[in-house]
Design an enzyme around this catalytic site. Structure first.
Site, PDB file in Angstrom:
ATOM      1  N   GLY A   1      -8.856   9.901   6.388  1.00  0.00           N
ATOM      2  CA  GLY A   1      -9.980   9.931   5.459  1.00  0.00           C
ATOM      3  C   GLY A   1     -11.137   9.235   6.143  1.00  0.00           C
ATOM      4  O   GLY A   1     -10.930   8.272   6.889  1.00  0.00           O
TER       5      GLY A   1
ATOM      6  N   GLU B   1      -7.338  -4.068   5.429  1.00  0.00           N
ATOM      7  CA  GLU B   1      -7.446  -3.844   3.990  1.00  0.00           C
ATOM      8  C   GLU B   1      -6.527  -4.757   3.188  1.00  0.00           C
ATOM      9  O   GLU B   1      -6.676  -4.866   1.969  1.00  0.00           O
ATOM     10  CB  GLU B   1      -7.122  -2.384   3.679  1.00  0.00           C
TER      11      GLU B   1
ATOM     12  N   ARG C   1      -3.057  -2.028  -3.218  1.00  0.00           N
ATOM     13  CA  ARG C   1      -4.227  -1.172  -3.070  1.00  0.00           C
ATOM     14  C   ARG C   1      -4.115  -0.032  -4.065  1.00  0.00           C
ATOM     15  O   ARG C   1      -3.099   0.660  -4.133  1.00  0.00           O
ATOM     16  CB  ARG C   1      -4.297  -0.604  -1.649  1.00  0.00           C
TER      17      ARG C   1
ATOM     18  N   ARG D   1      -9.445  17.309   4.683  1.00  0.00           N
ATOM     19  CA  ARG D   1     -10.363  17.462   3.555  1.00  0.00           C
ATOM     20  C   ARG D   1     -11.699  18.016   4.041  1.00  0.00           C
ATOM     21  O   ARG D   1     -12.173  17.680   5.127  1.00  0.00           O
ATOM     22  CB  ARG D   1     -10.572  16.121   2.837  1.00  0.00           C
TER      23      ARG D   1
ATOM     24  N   HIS E   1     -12.778   3.610   0.263  1.00  0.00           N
ATOM     25  CA  HIS E   1     -12.574   2.728   1.422  1.00  0.00           C
ATOM     26  C   HIS E   1     -13.180   1.348   1.189  1.00  0.00           C
ATOM     27  O   HIS E   1     -13.516   0.626   2.135  1.00  0.00           O
ATOM     28  CB  HIS E   1     -13.162   3.337   2.709  1.00  0.00           C
TER      29      HIS E   1
ATOM     30  N   ASN F   1       0.879  -1.172   0.000  1.00  0.00           N
ATOM     31  CA  ASN F   1       0.000   0.000   0.000  1.00  0.00           C
ATOM     32  C   ASN F   1       0.913   1.217   0.000  1.00  0.00           C
ATOM     33  O   ASN F   1       1.424   1.620   1.040  1.00  0.00           O
ATOM     34  CB  ASN F   1      -0.914  -0.012   1.223  1.00  0.00           C
TER      35      ASN F   1
ATOM     36  N   GLY G   1     -10.966   7.658   9.859  1.00  0.00           N
ATOM     37  CA  GLY G   1      -9.529   7.829   9.970  1.00  0.00           C
ATOM     38  C   GLY G   1      -9.182   9.200   9.437  1.00  0.00           C
ATOM     39  O   GLY G   1     -10.018  10.114   9.449  1.00  0.00           O
TER      40      GLY G   1
ATOM     41  N   GLY H   1     -12.167   5.292  14.553  1.00  0.00           N
ATOM     42  CA  GLY H   1     -13.267   4.439  14.999  1.00  0.00           C
ATOM     43  C   GLY H   1     -12.825   3.368  15.971  1.00  0.00           C
ATOM     44  O   GLY H   1     -13.554   3.004  16.901  1.00  0.00           O
TER      45      GLY H   1
END
Length: 386
Positions: A208, A373, A89, A237, A177, A9, A206, A324
């Site tokens: 993002g 992931e 990814r 963002r 995601h 990643n 997270g 989370g």
């Protein structure tokens, strides 16, 4: 000797890697080279199922090319493991890439065109793939897309209110995601039994952040859209914003300055004026930090309400992602905000970081599930490569 898949990643400033045994998909090794180009630093997960490696130090101030070449020598030096394929990814697959695919330069050339839609991710994902191809020319590579999981959504959930020719050209709500949501969807039955096939909202929170509404473990709706800027307020963002405000900023400041402002200087950082890191904001007594956290919670609850409407109610809410999984403060506030739905959080379970944080008998369950992931990527590599 064990055959293994290498999972990469590649981000703008880090390169995460993991090894999975090819037959069993058991994790063998996990690590990260952080601070690319500005004081590289190697981090390794404490437990490893492979033999000891004398890692040494990664190339100082190395980029993707130098670091991957350095790592490739380490990986090839493993005495008991043979790497037979790699998986990556890739954040944006656009309209044409809705499933894992074997990577070659022809595919990468098409993916280059999607880089403007995910400028913080896509160019770095592709740079890592190309660097590995140069360092290890014969190694098969597979790409897995964060957007692919959401292509199961109804067509009406994927389109904007724009002229049809633009929709036909690929201007759609893609969502992101997806690899995280795919993993969570896969473990729901073992975490909550038959309820896991029902109406579930997953919050990947997270740097993002997004929400996804699942029914029968398939994506029905999600908060991100054409790019990863839409939906929730994030670390830097902006999240959902009036298009008229974007046009005004472009008129006043120009395109590049506006793109930088909305991607890199907005969100929690912009509202607080202090930091985009939840931990720093939770520890601060500055009222602007509190307002940033209040806005984060408000946007999660507002977007959750829209997903509840689309799902026709919901049976469980799942927290995942760095925030989370680790911020009991924000889990408590979001759970309290869902109390009107029947969700009842147990403060002690939540503070202790338990997997189930609802009180017994709560009509809406509240769960904390650590995401992975990498595992969906390893599964895809095994399916395509064997």
């Amino acid at each position: 000797m064990k055959s293994a898949f290498l999972i990469l990643n590649a981000g703008s400033s880090s390169l995460k890697f993991a090894l999975y045994e090819a037959e069993t998909l058991d994790p063998l090794l996990r690590g990260e080279v952080a601070n690319l180009r500005r004081g590289t630093r190697l981090r390794l997960a404490p437990q490893s199922a492979v033999d000891h490696i004398d890692w040494g130090q990664p190339p100082e101030n190395g980029g993707h090319e130098e670091v991957i070449a350095w790592l490739e020598n380490k990986w090839q030096g493993l005495a008991a493991v043979e790497i037979v394929a790699s998986g990556h990814r890739i954040v944006h697959g656009g309209r044409d890439f809705s499933a894992p695919i074997r990577l070659g330069e022809d595919v990468l050339t098409k993916l280059d065109r999607l880089s403007p839609l995910a400028p913080a991710h896509e160019p770095h994902n592709l740079a890592g793939i190309r660097a590995l191809a140069r360092a290890w020319p014969g190694l098969p590579q597979v790409g897995c897309f964060d957007t692919a999981f959401h292509r199961s959504q109804p067509h009406i959930a994927q389109i904007f209110g724009i002229p049809r020719e633009l929709t036909d050209a690929g201007m759609l709500r893609y969502g992101f995601h997806g690899l995280s949501y795919e993993y969570i969807a896969g473990v729901l039955p073992q975490k909550m039994g038959a309820r896991g096939e029902g109406r579930i909202i997953v919050a990947h929170l997270g740097n993002g952040a997004s929400l996804c509404g699942l029914r029968e473990r398939r994506s029905v709706a999600t908060t991100m859209g054409y790019t990863a800027m839409d939906g929730l307020v994030m670390s830097t963002r902006c999240g959902a914003i009036d298009p008229g405000l974007v046009l005004a900023l472009v008129r006043e400041r120009g395109y590049d300055a506006t793109a930088d402002l909305l991607n890199n200087r907005s969100g929690l950082l912009g509202v607080s004026g202090l930091s985009g890191d939840i931990r720093e904001l939770e520890a601060s007594e500055n009222p602007c930090a509190k307002e940033a956290l209040d806005l984060f919670v408000y946007r999660v609850l507002r977007e959750a309400g829209s997903l509840i409407a689309v799902l026709g109610g919901f049976d469980a809410f799942v927290f995942t992602g760095g925030i989370g999984e680790h911020s009991s403060y924000l889990r408590q506030r979001i759970s309290d905000g869902l109390a009107w739905t029947g969700a009842r959080v147990d403060p002690k379970r939540n503070a202790a970081g338990e997997a189930r944080i609802h009180v017994d008998g709560s009509p809406v369950e509240l769960h904390v599930i650590a995401t992975n992931e990498e595992l969906p990527i390893a599964r895809a590599v095994r399916a395509l490569i064997g």
